[in-house]
Structures are given as C-alpha cells and as structure tokens.
Design a protein around this motif. Structure first.
Motif, short mmCIF file in Angstrom:
data_model
loop_
_atom_site.label_atom_id
_atom_site.label_comp_id
_atom_site.label_asym_id
_atom_site.label_seq_id
_atom_site.Cartn_x
_atom_site.Cartn_y
_atom_site.Cartn_z
N UNK A 219 0.76 -1.15 0.26
CA UNK A 219 0.25 0.12 -0.50
C UNK A 219 0.60 1.48 -0.27
N UNK A 220 2.04 1.42 1.52
CA UNK A 220 2.91 2.27 0.56
C UNK A 220 4.22 1.73 0.33
N UNK A 221 4.79 2.38 -0.73
CA UNK A 221 5.81 2.15 -0.93
C UNK A 221 6.92 3.37 -1.18
N UNK A 222 8.80 2.88 0.07
CA UNK A 222 9.39 4.10 -0.33
C UNK A 222 10.74 2.81 -1.00
N UNK A 223 10.74 3.77 -1.91
CA UNK A 223 12.21 3.35 -2.74
C UNK A 223 13.31 4.26 -2.38
N UNK A 224 14.57 3.74 -1.35
CA UNK A 224 15.49 5.01 -1.28
C UNK A 224 16.65 5.00 -2.10
N UNK A 225 17.11 5.80 -2.21
CA UNK A 225 18.21 6.34 -3.67
C UNK A 225 19.14 5.36 -3.97
N UNK A 226 19.87 4.66 -3.24
CA UNK A 226 20.56 3.52 -3.92
C UNK A 226 20.34 1.76 -3.54
N UNK A 227 18.40 2.70 -3.92
CA UNK A 227 17.70 0.78 -4.46
C UNK A 227 17.02 1.06 -5.63
N UNK A 228 16.08 0.04 -6.18
CA UNK A 228 15.43 0.21 -6.93
C UNK A 228 15.90 -0.76 -8.39
#
Length: 196
Positions: free
Chosen positions: A90-99
């Motif tokens: 439902x809430x997805x956070x993608x950090x700057x060094x991820x993905x």
C-alpha cells in the motif's frame, strides 16, 4: 531480422544487490512466460535469444542488458516495468540507492514505481516549505508518487508518514489524509498524481 542476442551479452554473473534483482527479474519473466502459455523455446525465439540464455536469465544467473529486457518485454507484450517490478504494498518507499537498474548504450534507468492506470496522470514540480500541510483525501482511486530531488521531505499517509531524502521516492493511496512537510531549508520534489 536482427541477429539473436547472444549469451555473451547477458550472462555476466550479477554481484551484490544485483543478485536479488536478477532473481526477481528472472522470476517475473518465468511467471509471465508461463501465464502466457509460452515454452522456454518459444519465448527465446520470439525475443531473439538462445534457449540457454533465457534459461540463465530466468534462473537469476545472468545480467541481462536493457536491449535484452526490451526484447523480452515486447515478446511477452508487457511493459518493461513488468519485468523489473518485485511487487508493491500500500505504501512503497524506494531509497536513493535501491531499485532495479538497467542500462543501455546511452541510458541508465532505475525503476522507482510501477502503477497500472486507466485514467489520468498529472505531473507536478513541488517546492515544500517547513510548515506541515495535511491534505484532505482525494477521491477513491487516486495515488500519489513523489520523488524528492532536493532536501528532505516528510510525506505519506497522515497516520504513517515517511522521511525521504533526495533520490528517495514514495507511492501511497491518496484517498486518505496525507501530509507534506519540508525538513531542510530548500526542499523540492516531483509529484505524479495518478487518477485510476
């Protein structure tokens, strides 16, 4: 017809965090292939790959190039993100060094969020001040997807906001109260409002 994409282009073993991403991509391709009723040989031929290369990709033992992934997405008739996305809550956070990251000759891309939509997508550039803003719920079916480009921002559902730094992104259901608050002197972001 183009020459088949060879195993040499795609079989460098992934390293570090890329191992998990390679496994996710391989699993997504296998699931999509099976759901479409394609054999390994059929999909390999449609994408211009060898069967051995496709098997290595599906097993997460290969590091496919961007052109290989585009060929597979086209053969499966899915968007590129369908191969890269590991699923979302439902809430997805993608950090700057991820993905998941892919690269071509001139382009390097990082998938931040994948949103299936029939409707409108609005793109906004935001400056976020340090005062807290509580936004009323939007109509059902509206999601917000925000990428912080400068500073730090606290945002997300009012009941569970997240702190994001430059390069971090978040996706959440905007049909609930949600907040915005800048945490540095200068805070900027790009906002996608997705109306399903």
């Amino acid at each position: 017809m183009n020459d088949p994409i060879t195993a040499r282009e795609t079989t460098r073993p992934p390293q570090g965090n890329r191992v998990t991403i390679a496994r996710d991509i391989g699993n997504n391709i296998r699931v999509l292939r099976e759901a479409a009723g394609h054999s390994l040989a059929d999909l390999a031929a449609s994408a211009g790959l060898s069967k051995t290369t496709l098997h290595g990709i599906e097993q997460g033992e290969a590091n496919p190039t961007l052109s290989t992934l585009w060929a597979l997405a086209a053969a499966l008739d899915v968007p590129l993100g369908g191969l890269l996305d590991g699923g979302a809550s439902v809430v997805t956070v993608v950090r700057a060094d991820r993905g998941p990251r892919v690269r071509g000759d001139a382009v390097r891309a990082r998938l931040l969020h994948r949103v299936h939509v029939r409707g409108w997508v609005e793109l906004y550039e935001l400056d976020v001040d340090t005062a807290e803003q509580v936004s009323d719920p939007h109509r059902p079916g509206v999601e917000e997807c925000l990428l912080v480009t400068e500073g730090r921002v606290e945002t997300g559902p009012a009941a569970d906001p997240r702190e994001l730094a430059a390069g971090d992104s978040i996706r959440f259901d905007a049909a609930r109260p949600h907040v915005y608050r800048g945490l540095d002197e200068h805070n900027r972001a790009v906002l996608l409002m997705v109306h399903h």
